[in-house]
Design a protein around this motif. Structure first.
Motif, PDB file in Angstrom:
ATOM      1  N   VAL A  73       0.841  -1.194   0.000  1.00  0.00           N
ATOM      2  CA  VAL A  73       0.000   0.000   0.000  1.00  0.00           C
ATOM      3  C   VAL A  73       0.879   1.249   0.000  1.00  0.00           C
ATOM      4  O   VAL A  73       1.679   1.451   0.910  1.00  0.00           O
ATOM      5  N   GLY A  74       0.717   2.074  -1.019  1.00  0.00           N
ATOM      6  CA  GLY A  74       1.389   3.361  -1.066  1.00  0.00           C
ATOM      7  C   GLY A  74       2.785   3.317  -1.660  1.00  0.00           C
ATOM      8  O   GLY A  74       3.386   2.261  -1.845  1.00  0.00           O
ATOM      9  N   ALA A  75       3.283   4.507  -1.963  1.00  0.00           N
ATOM     10  CA  ALA A  75       4.562   4.659  -2.647  1.00  0.00           C
ATOM     11  C   ALA A  75       5.742   4.070  -1.871  1.00  0.00           C
ATOM     12  O   ALA A  75       6.645   3.483  -2.468  1.00  0.00           O
ATOM     13  N   CYS A  76       5.759   4.191  -0.560  1.00  0.00           N
ATOM     14  CA  CYS A  76       6.898   3.682   0.218  1.00  0.00           C
ATOM     15  C   CYS A  76       7.006   2.162   0.120  1.00  0.00           C
ATOM     16  O   CYS A  76       8.091   1.625  -0.046  1.00  0.00           O
TER      17      CYS A  76
ATOM     18  N   VAL B 121       9.800 -10.038  -0.386  1.00  0.00           N
ATOM     19  CA  VAL B 121       8.729 -11.038  -0.333  1.00  0.00           C
ATOM     20  C   VAL B 121       7.841 -10.910  -1.571  1.00  0.00           C
ATOM     21  O   VAL B 121       7.844  -9.881  -2.253  1.00  0.00           O
ATOM     22  N   HIS B 122       7.049 -11.936  -1.812  1.00  0.00           N
ATOM     23  CA  HIS B 122       6.073 -11.887  -2.904  1.00  0.00           C
ATOM     24  C   HIS B 122       4.912 -10.984  -2.503  1.00  0.00           C
ATOM     25  O   HIS B 122       4.375 -11.104  -1.401  1.00  0.00           O
ATOM     26  N   VAL B 123       4.542 -10.104  -3.404  1.00  0.00           N
ATOM     27  CA  VAL B 123       3.412  -9.204  -3.200  1.00  0.00           C
ATOM     28  C   VAL B 123       2.339  -9.580  -4.218  1.00  0.00           C
ATOM     29  O   VAL B 123       2.622  -9.723  -5.405  1.00  0.00           O
ATOM     30  N   ASP B 124       1.109  -9.743  -3.745  1.00  0.00           N
ATOM     31  CA  ASP B 124       0.016 -10.136  -4.625  1.00  0.00           C
ATOM     32  C   ASP B 124      -0.598  -8.955  -5.370  1.00  0.00           C
ATOM     33  O   ASP B 124      -0.965  -9.080  -6.536  1.00  0.00           O
ATOM     34  N   TYR B 125      -0.736  -7.826  -4.687  1.00  0.00           N
ATOM     35  CA  TYR B 125      -1.342  -6.646  -5.296  1.00  0.00           C
ATOM     36  C   TYR B 125      -0.616  -5.395  -4.823  1.00  0.00           C
ATOM     37  O   TYR B 125      -0.041  -5.363  -3.740  1.00  0.00           O
ATOM     38  N   PHE B 126      -0.714  -4.350  -5.655  1.00  0.00           N
ATOM     39  CA  PHE B 126      -0.140  -3.050  -5.339  1.00  0.00           C
ATOM     40  C   PHE B 126      -1.265  -2.018  -5.356  1.00  0.00           C
ATOM     41  O   PHE B 126      -2.026  -1.937  -6.319  1.00  0.00           O
ATOM     42  N   LEU B 127      -1.370  -1.250  -4.280  1.00  0.00           N
ATOM     43  CA  LEU B 127      -2.355  -0.171  -4.175  1.00  0.00           C
ATOM     44  C   LEU B 127      -1.568   1.144  -4.162  1.00  0.00           C
ATOM     45  O   LEU B 127      -1.085   1.579  -3.124  1.00  0.00           O
TER      46      LEU B 127
ATOM     47  N   GLY C 104      -0.332   5.181  -4.633  1.00  0.00           N
ATOM     48  CA  GLY C 104      -0.750   6.487  -4.149  1.00  0.00           C
ATOM     49  C   GLY C 104       0.176   6.934  -3.038  1.00  0.00           C
ATOM     50  O   GLY C 104       0.951   6.146  -2.507  1.00  0.00           O
ATOM     51  N   CYS C 105       0.101   8.193  -2.739  1.00  0.00           N
ATOM     52  CA  CYS C 105       0.916   8.723  -1.644  1.00  0.00           C
ATOM     53  C   CYS C 105       0.101   9.797  -0.920  1.00  0.00           C
ATOM     54  O   CYS C 105       0.314  10.978  -1.124  1.00  0.00           O
ATOM     55  N   PRO C 106      -0.822   9.330  -0.090  1.00  0.00           N
ATOM     56  CA  PRO C 106      -1.296   7.963   0.130  1.00  0.00           C
ATOM     57  C   PRO C 106      -2.423   7.629  -0.845  1.00  0.00           C
ATOM     58  O   PRO C 106      -2.992   8.526  -1.476  1.00  0.00           O
ATOM     59  N   PRO C 107      -2.813   6.344  -0.936  1.00  0.00           N
ATOM     60  CA  PRO C 107      -4.020   6.024  -1.691  1.00  0.00           C
ATOM     61  C   PRO C 107      -5.203   6.709  -1.005  1.00  0.00           C
ATOM     62  O   PRO C 107      -5.241   6.812   0.210  1.00  0.00           O
ATOM     63  N   SER C 108      -6.153   7.171  -1.795  1.00  0.00           N
ATOM     64  CA  SER C 108      -7.317   7.852  -1.218  1.00  0.00           C
ATOM     65  C   SER C 108      -8.222   6.851  -0.507  1.00  0.00           C
ATOM     66  O   SER C 108      -8.156   5.643  -0.748  1.00  0.00           O
ATOM     67  N   ALA C 109      -9.082   7.370   0.340  1.00  0.00           N
ATOM     68  CA  ALA C 109     -10.069   6.520   1.011  1.00  0.00           C
ATOM     69  C   ALA C 109     -10.938   5.808  -0.021  1.00  0.00           C
ATOM     70  O   ALA C 109     -11.256   4.626   0.136  1.00  0.00           O
TER      71      ALA C 109
ATOM     72  N   ALA D 271     -15.147  -9.334  -3.011  1.00  0.00           N
ATOM     73  CA  ALA D 271     -16.059  -9.951  -3.970  1.00  0.00           C
ATOM     74  C   ALA D 271     -15.353 -10.996  -4.833  1.00  0.00           C
ATOM     75  O   ALA D 271     -15.985 -11.601  -5.686  1.00  0.00           O
ATOM     76  N   GLY D 272     -14.051 -11.197  -4.620  1.00  0.00           N
ATOM     77  CA  GLY D 272     -13.315 -12.186  -5.394  1.00  0.00           C
ATOM     78  C   GLY D 272     -12.893 -11.692  -6.768  1.00  0.00           C
ATOM     79  O   GLY D 272     -12.500 -12.480  -7.628  1.00  0.00           O
ATOM     80  N   ARG D 273     -12.955 -10.369  -6.978  1.00  0.00           N
ATOM     81  CA  ARG D 273     -12.550  -9.783  -8.257  1.00  0.00           C
ATOM     82  C   ARG D 273     -11.121  -9.266  -8.158  1.00  0.00           C
ATOM     83  O   ARG D 273     -10.663  -8.872  -7.088  1.00  0.00           O
ATOM     84  N   THR D 274     -10.434  -9.222  -9.298  1.00  0.00           N
ATOM     85  CA  THR D 274      -9.130  -8.570  -9.358  1.00  0.00           C
ATOM     86  C   THR D 274      -9.362  -7.079  -9.195  1.00  0.00           C
ATOM     87  O   THR D 274     -10.154  -6.499  -9.954  1.00  0.00           O
ATOM     88  N   PRO D 275      -8.717  -6.445  -8.224  1.00  0.00           N
ATOM     89  CA  PRO D 275      -8.942  -5.014  -8.007  1.00  0.00           C
ATOM     90  C   PRO D 275      -8.580  -4.191  -9.240  1.00  0.00           C
ATOM     91  O   PRO D 275      -7.591  -4.455  -9.909  1.00  0.00           O
ATOM     92  N   HIS D 276      -9.422  -3.223  -9.521  1.00  0.00           N
ATOM     93  CA  HIS D 276      -9.203  -2.304 -10.639  1.00  0.00           C
ATOM     94  C   HIS D 276      -9.520  -0.894 -10.146  1.00  0.00           C
ATOM     95  O   HIS D 276     -10.636  -0.626  -9.691  1.00  0.00           O
ATOM     96  N   LEU D 277      -8.539  -0.039 -10.230  1.00  0.00           N
ATOM     97  CA  LEU D 277      -8.749   1.349  -9.828  1.00  0.00           C
ATOM     98  C   LEU D 277      -8.910   2.191 -11.084  1.00  0.00           C
ATOM     99  O   LEU D 277      -7.984   2.325 -11.872  1.00  0.00           O
ATOM    100  N   GLY D 278     -10.076   2.721 -11.274  1.00  0.00           N
ATOM    101  CA  GLY D 278     -10.344   3.545 -12.444  1.00  0.00           C
ATOM    102  C   GLY D 278      -9.684   4.905 -12.335  1.00  0.00           C
ATOM    103  O   GLY D 278      -9.105   5.283 -11.314  1.00  0.00           O
ATOM    104  N   HIS D 279      -9.807   5.652 -13.413  1.00  0.00           N
ATOM    105  CA  HIS D 279      -9.252   7.004 -13.478  1.00  0.00           C
ATOM    106  C   HIS D 279      -9.786   7.848 -12.318  1.00  0.00           C
ATOM    107  O   HIS D 279     -10.954   7.806 -11.992  1.00  0.00           O
TER     108      HIS D 279
END
Length: 191
Positions: free
Chosen positions: A94-97, A152-158, A160-165, A177-185
């Motif tokens: 989670v986040g740029a760091c 370590v292995h990372v499954d997903y990257f979120l 942002g600095c920081p990611p918004s709520a 919901a078992g979906r691959t996360p998708h962050l739209g524009h």
């Protein structure tokens, strides 16, 4: 196609266990997560928090989702990361760091020994005889700050600095919901 069998009266689906941890960063990602505000009440209908500064639980149990912010700047960060990864089915940087070292990685172009000497021994205003801290309780600093995927292995990257709520909300709802996360524009930004 036959319809699914009805659920037993009083059946409650198992809540997903979510844990969070912060390494070398500013804690801004956790703060942004809390900015979900009243949606947290809806979220806790579907998840149960394990280790997190939000719960003050220090030991991590086995979790479905691990959210980790911050990069790796010392030996303790590496230990915490490896332990956390071993307990999380799905790990999210989670986040740029966490993703690229973020602001703490700005020291990577400097020699660590010179940097420590400049900060603790030779800068103006220090007391005569000031020394670099050398207590066995202090974790050893790494020569460079590293993103967590280098260890370590990372499954997903979120990002942002920081990611918004709203990014947290969308991301977690996709995962639940078992979906691959998708962050739209509009959901990814760097403040």
């Amino acid at each position: 196609m036959t319809p699914a069998a009805p659920l037993a009266p009083g059946y409650q689906p198992r809540k997903l266990k979510v844990a969070t941890v912060s390494l070398a960063g500013c804690f801004g990602c956790h703060t942004s997560f809390l900015d979900i505000d009243e949606r947290l009440l809806e979220l806790i209908e579907h998840i149960e928090f394990d280790r997190s500064p939000l719960t003050d639980i220090k030991e991590v149990g086995h979790c479905d989702i691990g959210l980790i912010e911050g990069g790796l700047c010392n030996s303790e960060n590496v230990h915490v990361l490896r332990e956390f990864r071993s307990h999380c089915k799905t790990l999210v940087a989670v986040g740029a760091c966490a993703i690229n070292g973020g602001l703490p990685a700005q020291r990577n172009h400097l020699d660590l020994g010179t940097l420590l000497s400049d900060v603790y021994r030779s800068r103006r205003g220090l007391t005569q005889g000031s020394m670099i801290p050398n207590d066995p309780e202090l974790p050893l600093p790494l020569n460079h700050v590293h993103p967590i995927h280098e260890v370590v292995h990372v499954d997903y990257f979120l990002p942002g600095c920081p990611p918004s709520a709203d990014a947290f909300w969308s991301f977690l709802n996709d995962l639940m919901a078992g979906r691959t996360p998708h962050l739209g524009h509009g959901l990814i930004h760097y403040d």
